[in-house]
Design a protein around this motif. Structure first.
Motif, PDB file in Angstrom:
ATOM      1  N   VAL A   1    -100.748  31.952  89.991  1.00 24.85           N
ATOM      2  CA  VAL A   1    -100.191  30.610  90.095  1.00 24.85           C
ATOM      3  C   VAL A   1     -98.688  30.753  89.922  1.00 24.85           C
ATOM      4  CG1 VAL A   1    -100.122  28.309  89.041  1.00 24.85           C
ATOM      5  CG2 VAL A   1    -102.267  29.592  89.086  1.00 24.85           C
ATOM      6  N   ILE A   2     -97.895  30.134  90.787  1.00 24.93           N
ATOM      7  CA  ILE A   2     -96.452  30.172  90.532  1.00 24.93           C
ATOM      8  C   ILE A   2     -95.955  28.775  90.176  1.00 24.93           C
ATOM      9  CG2 ILE A   2     -95.788  32.262  91.779  1.00 24.93           C
ATOM     10  CD1 ILE A   2     -94.948  30.483  94.103  1.00 24.93           C
ATOM     11  N   THR A   3     -94.986  28.766  89.295  1.00 17.55           N
ATOM     12  CA  THR A   3     -94.450  27.507  88.788  1.00 17.55           C
ATOM     13  C   THR A   3     -93.010  27.334  89.270  1.00 17.55           C
ATOM     14  OG1 THR A   3     -93.665  28.637  86.817  1.00 17.55           O
ATOM     15  CG2 THR A   3     -95.843  27.635  86.692  1.00 17.55           C
ATOM     16  N   GLN A   4     -92.533  26.085  89.169  1.00 21.09           N
ATOM     17  CA  GLN A   4     -91.122  25.825  89.476  1.00 21.09           C
ATOM     18  C   GLN A   4     -90.245  26.661  88.564  1.00 21.09           C
ATOM     19  OE1 GLN A   4     -90.525  21.617  89.068  1.00 21.09           O
ATOM     20  NE2 GLN A   4     -91.459  21.189  91.035  1.00 21.09           N
ATOM     21  N   TYR A   5     -90.690  26.803  87.328  1.00 16.81           N
ATOM     22  CA  TYR A   5     -89.955  27.601  86.363  1.00 16.81           C
ATOM     23  C   TYR A   5     -89.773  29.042  86.855  1.00 16.81           C
ATOM     24  CZ  TYR A   5     -89.292  30.563  82.323  1.00 16.81           C
ATOM     25  OH  TYR A   5     -88.828  31.527  81.480  1.00 16.81           O
TER      26      TYR A   5
ATOM     27  N   ASN B   1     -85.040  15.882  69.574  1.00 14.61           N
ATOM     28  CA  ASN B   1     -86.090  16.775  70.040  1.00 14.61           C
ATOM     29  C   ASN B   1     -86.569  16.312  71.405  1.00 14.61           C
ATOM     30  OD1 ASN B   1     -88.098  18.821  69.934  1.00 14.61           O
ATOM     31  ND2 ASN B   1     -88.217  18.588  67.715  1.00 14.61           N
ATOM     32  N   LEU B   2     -87.655  16.928  71.843  1.00 17.97           N
ATOM     33  CA  LEU B   2     -88.206  16.593  73.147  1.00 17.97           C
ATOM     34  C   LEU B   2     -89.713  16.717  73.035  1.00 17.97           C
ATOM     35  CD1 LEU B   2     -87.130  16.317  76.205  1.00 17.97           C
ATOM     36  CD2 LEU B   2     -87.732  18.707  76.370  1.00 17.97           C
ATOM     37  N   PHE B   3     -90.441  15.704  73.452  1.00 18.72           N
ATOM     38  CA  PHE B   3     -91.899  15.812  73.444  1.00 18.72           C
ATOM     39  C   PHE B   3     -92.358  16.098  74.864  1.00 18.72           C
ATOM     40  CE2 PHE B   3     -96.319  14.672  73.276  1.00 18.72           C
ATOM     41  CZ  PHE B   3     -96.712  15.070  72.006  1.00 18.72           C
ATOM     42  N   GLU B   4     -93.072  17.211  75.035  1.00 14.11           N
ATOM     43  CA  GLU B   4     -93.466  17.616  76.374  1.00 14.11           C
ATOM     44  C   GLU B   4     -94.961  17.398  76.595  1.00 14.11           C
ATOM     45  OE1 GLU B   4     -91.164  21.338  77.643  1.00 14.11           O
ATOM     46  OE2 GLU B   4     -91.425  21.591  75.509  1.00 14.11           O
ATOM     47  N   ALA B   5     -95.336  17.264  77.855  1.00 15.13           N
ATOM     48  CA  ALA B   5     -96.755  17.072  78.168  1.00 15.13           C
ATOM     49  C   ALA B   5     -97.599  18.187  77.558  1.00 15.13           C
ATOM     50  CB  ALA B   5     -96.955  17.017  79.678  1.00 15.13           C
ATOM     51  N   VAL B   6     -97.072  19.400  77.531  1.00 10.78           N
ATOM     52  CA  VAL B   6     -97.857  20.510  76.970  1.00 10.78           C
ATOM     53  C   VAL B   6     -98.032  20.390  75.458  1.00 10.78           C
ATOM     54  CG1 VAL B   6     -97.287  22.132  78.816  1.00 10.78           C
ATOM     55  CG2 VAL B   6     -95.823  22.011  76.802  1.00 10.78           C
TER      56      VAL B   6
ATOM     57  N   SER C   1     -82.586  32.231  79.794  1.00 11.30           N
ATOM     58  CA  SER C   1     -83.466  31.572  78.833  1.00 11.30           C
ATOM     59  C   SER C   1     -84.700  30.969  79.492  1.00 11.30           C
ATOM     60  CB  SER C   1     -82.711  30.463  78.104  1.00 11.30           C
ATOM     61  OG  SER C   1     -81.379  30.819  77.899  1.00 11.30           O
ATOM     62  N   ARG C   2     -85.596  30.505  78.642  1.00 11.66           N
ATOM     63  CA  ARG C   2     -86.824  29.860  79.131  1.00 11.66           C
ATOM     64  C   ARG C   2     -86.579  28.370  79.258  1.00 11.66           C
ATOM     65  NH1 ARG C   2     -91.534  31.892  75.355  1.00 11.66           N
ATOM     66  NH2 ARG C   2     -92.267  29.749  75.489  1.00 11.66           N
ATOM     67  N   VAL C   3     -85.912  27.983  80.326  1.00 11.81           N
ATOM     68  CA  VAL C   3     -85.540  26.587  80.498  1.00 11.81           C
ATOM     69  C   VAL C   3     -86.599  25.844  81.310  1.00 11.81           C
ATOM     70  CG1 VAL C   3     -83.777  25.022  81.388  1.00 11.81           C
ATOM     71  CG2 VAL C   3     -83.132  27.286  80.579  1.00 11.81           C
ATOM     72  N   HIS C   4     -87.125  24.771  80.780  1.00 14.14           N
ATOM     73  CA  HIS C   4     -88.073  23.964  81.549  1.00 14.14           C
ATOM     74  C   HIS C   4     -87.465  22.643  81.983  1.00 14.14           C
ATOM     75  CE1 HIS C   4     -91.564  26.535  81.425  1.00 14.14           C
ATOM     76  NE2 HIS C   4     -91.170  26.882  80.218  1.00 14.14           N
TER      77      HIS C   4
ATOM     78  N   ASN D   1     -73.613  14.695  71.227  1.00  7.22           N
ATOM     79  CA  ASN D   1     -75.055  14.933  71.318  1.00  7.22           C
ATOM     80  C   ASN D   1     -75.847  13.654  71.627  1.00  7.22           C
ATOM     81  OD1 ASN D   1     -77.152  16.836  71.317  1.00  7.22           O
ATOM     82  ND2 ASN D   1     -77.772  16.219  69.251  1.00  7.22           N
ATOM     83  N   ARG D   2     -75.157  12.670  72.195  1.00  6.47           N
ATOM     84  CA  ARG D   2     -75.858  11.447  72.585  1.00  6.47           C
ATOM     85  C   ARG D   2     -76.460  11.628  73.976  1.00  6.47           C
ATOM     86  NH1 ARG D   2     -72.465   7.985  69.025  1.00  6.47           N
ATOM     87  NH2 ARG D   2     -70.635   8.579  70.218  1.00  6.47           N
ATOM     88  N   LEU D   3     -77.673  11.085  74.143  1.00  6.28           N
ATOM     89  CA  LEU D   3     -78.409  11.250  75.396  1.00  6.28           C
ATOM     90  C   LEU D   3     -77.707  10.571  76.564  1.00  6.28           C
ATOM     91  CD1 LEU D   3     -81.076  12.167  76.803  1.00  6.28           C
ATOM     92  CD2 LEU D   3     -81.972   9.902  76.262  1.00  6.28           C
ATOM     93  N   LYS D   4     -77.485  11.327  77.649  1.00  4.41           N
ATOM     94  CA  LYS D   4     -76.918  10.758  78.868  1.00  4.41           C
ATOM     95  C   LYS D   4     -77.939  10.789  80.006  1.00  4.41           C
ATOM     96  CE  LYS D   4     -73.039   9.895  79.164  1.00  4.41           C
ATOM     97  NZ  LYS D   4     -72.365   8.616  78.831  1.00  4.41           N
ATOM     98  N   GLY D   5     -78.691  11.862  80.067  1.00  5.16           N
ATOM     99  CA  GLY D   5     -79.640  11.989  81.176  1.00  5.16           C
ATOM    100  C   GLY D   5     -80.551  13.175  81.001  1.00  5.16           C
ATOM    101  N   ILE D   6     -81.288  13.452  82.068  1.00  3.42           N
ATOM    102  CA  ILE D   6     -82.215  14.581  82.016  1.00  3.42           C
ATOM    103  C   ILE D   6     -82.257  15.232  83.398  1.00  3.42           C
ATOM    104  CG2 ILE D   6     -84.261  13.158  82.477  1.00  3.42           C
ATOM    105  CD1 ILE D   6     -85.549  14.961  80.164  1.00  3.42           C
ATOM    106  N   ILE D   7     -82.211  16.549  83.395  1.00  8.44           N
ATOM    107  CA  ILE D   7     -82.286  17.284  84.664  1.00  8.44           C
ATOM    108  C   ILE D   7     -83.563  18.101  84.643  1.00  8.44           C
ATOM    109  CG2 ILE D   7     -81.188  18.999  86.155  1.00  8.44           C
ATOM    110  CD1 ILE D   7     -78.511  18.325  84.869  1.00  8.44           C
ATOM    111  N   SER D   8     -84.491  17.761  85.537  1.00  7.38           N
ATOM    112  CA  SER D   8     -85.748  18.497  85.573  1.00  7.38           C
ATOM    113  C   SER D   8     -85.608  19.674  86.529  1.00  7.38           C
ATOM    114  CB  SER D   8     -86.884  17.583  86.024  1.00  7.38           C
ATOM    115  OG  SER D   8     -86.741  17.310  87.399  1.00  7.38           O
TER     116      SER D   8
END
Ligand code: ADP
Length: 324
Positions: free
Chosen positions: A157-161, A228-233, A284-287, A296-303
């Motif tokens: 299986v290959i992932t986007q990561y 922090n970040l809560f992930e589906a996994v 690094s292991r970037v997801h 450190n205030r939230l501006k956005g998210i890059i998937s």
């Protein structure tokens, strides 16, 4: 268009060429193991197997028909949780559900079944990427056919990561040309962000992920600072042993139980350039990257899909899957 645009396009074209001459097979390491789960397994048991093996997904195998039966991912567990929320009296049955019931669960809660796309390992990697973007799949199984028996076999299986890592490691000469900052590229999402706090319940966060169709929710404090970040996994350990009632626990409690090998959270600034982001991916292991300001205030998210989409499609004629 200035020299920066020219260089940027040159970098993108280099990466796209690379993806066209490499195959999905090339992404695989020389030696790897693949855990395939029998479709007849109890869902409860499959959870333990994933946890024991330190993985978050596995291909399913229908042994009656000797056929590939889709991919088990955290989305399936989130579906089971939604089922539990809608039919709390069924808890005794949920314990007896097998992986083969996942389709029935989807039907019962009214979600569309995920398209089970696969690609042949020897097809160009570019094709796998396009298919992932089109179907919004974060991972795609490589399915081949056995010459003698004519049966399907799941190679890996290959992932986007994995793909982005592969690009980053092998294309430094091109990614270094990507000098435009994130802000200018409009890379990522900056409006209508789904967020939660340490005191939110795990269930609340799961509902957000379902509503927004996203795989991670930033956890912020009252000043919008990222904690922090809560992930589906992260859902997987929460329901280990069928402990669905523990989903009312807070995010803070759930995150404190995170496995030790947790890769960490990566942030960037809107002024960071794409080449720097590729450096981070290489090392690094970037997801995903959380975009923050200097405080450190939230501006956005890059998937990873945002990055893959940009790398593959920016400036291409056919923008049929870009949705704009
Ligand atoms: P991926 O498809 O790489 O797994 P996601 O599912 O998390 O990534 O993201 C899908 C899309 O939703 C992306 O365009 C991303 O920018 C956006 N997104 C991701 N997380 C959030 C969030 N918490 N709030 C709003 N949008 C988000």
């Amino acid at each position: 268009s200035g020299p920066l645009d020219k260089e940027q396009m040159q970098g993108l074209r280099g990466v796209r060429e690379f993806l066209k001459v490499r195959t999905s097979y090339d992404v695989l390491p020389l030696s790897f193991r693949l855990v395939v789960l029998d479709n007849n397994l109890l869902i409860k048991k499959s959870l333990n197997i994933l946890i024991q093996n330190g993985i978050v997904s596995a291909p399913l195998w229908d042994s009656q028909n000797s056929a590939f039966a889709g991919l088990l991912t955290s989305t399936d567990f989130i579906n089971v949780i939604q089922y539990y929320c809608q039919f709390p009296d069924e808890i005794a049955h949920i314990d007896q559900f097998r992986l083969s019931s996942l389709r029935d669960i989807e039907r019962a809660i009214g979600v569309l079944p995920l398209e089970t796309v696969s690609v042949h390992p020897m097809r160009p990697l570019y094709e796998a990427c396009r298919r992932m973007l089109k179907t919004r799949a974060r991972r795609i199984p490589l399915v081949d056919r056995d010459d003698e028996t004519g049966r399907e076999m799941v190679v890996s299986v290959i992932t986007q990561y994995r793909i982005l890592k592969f690009i980053a490691v092998n294309n430094e000469q091109y990614t270094m040309l990507l000098k435009k900052p994130v802000r200018e590229l409009g890379l990522g999402t900056y409006k209508d962000l789904a967020t939660a706090t340490m005191g939110s319940s795990v269930l609340d966060v799961i509902h957000l992920m379902v509503k927004y169709n996203i795989s991670a929710v930033p956890i912020i404090d009252e000043n919008n600072k990222v904690l922090n970040l809560f992930e589906a996994v992260d859902v997987i350990p929460c329901i280990k042993g069928g402990a669905y009632d523990e989903l009312s626990a807070t995010v803070g409690e759930a995150l404190s139980r995170r496995a030790e090998e947790f890769g960490g959270i990566y942030t960037c600034n809107e002024d960071d350039r794409l080449d720097a982001i590729f450096d981070t991916i290489r090392k690094s292991r970037v997801h995903r990257l959380i975009v923050v300001d200097d405080d450190n205030r939230l501006k956005g998210i890059i998937s990873l899909s945002d990055i893959l989409k940009y790398v593959l499609l920016y400036g291409e004629e056919d923008d049929d899957i870009r949705g704009n």
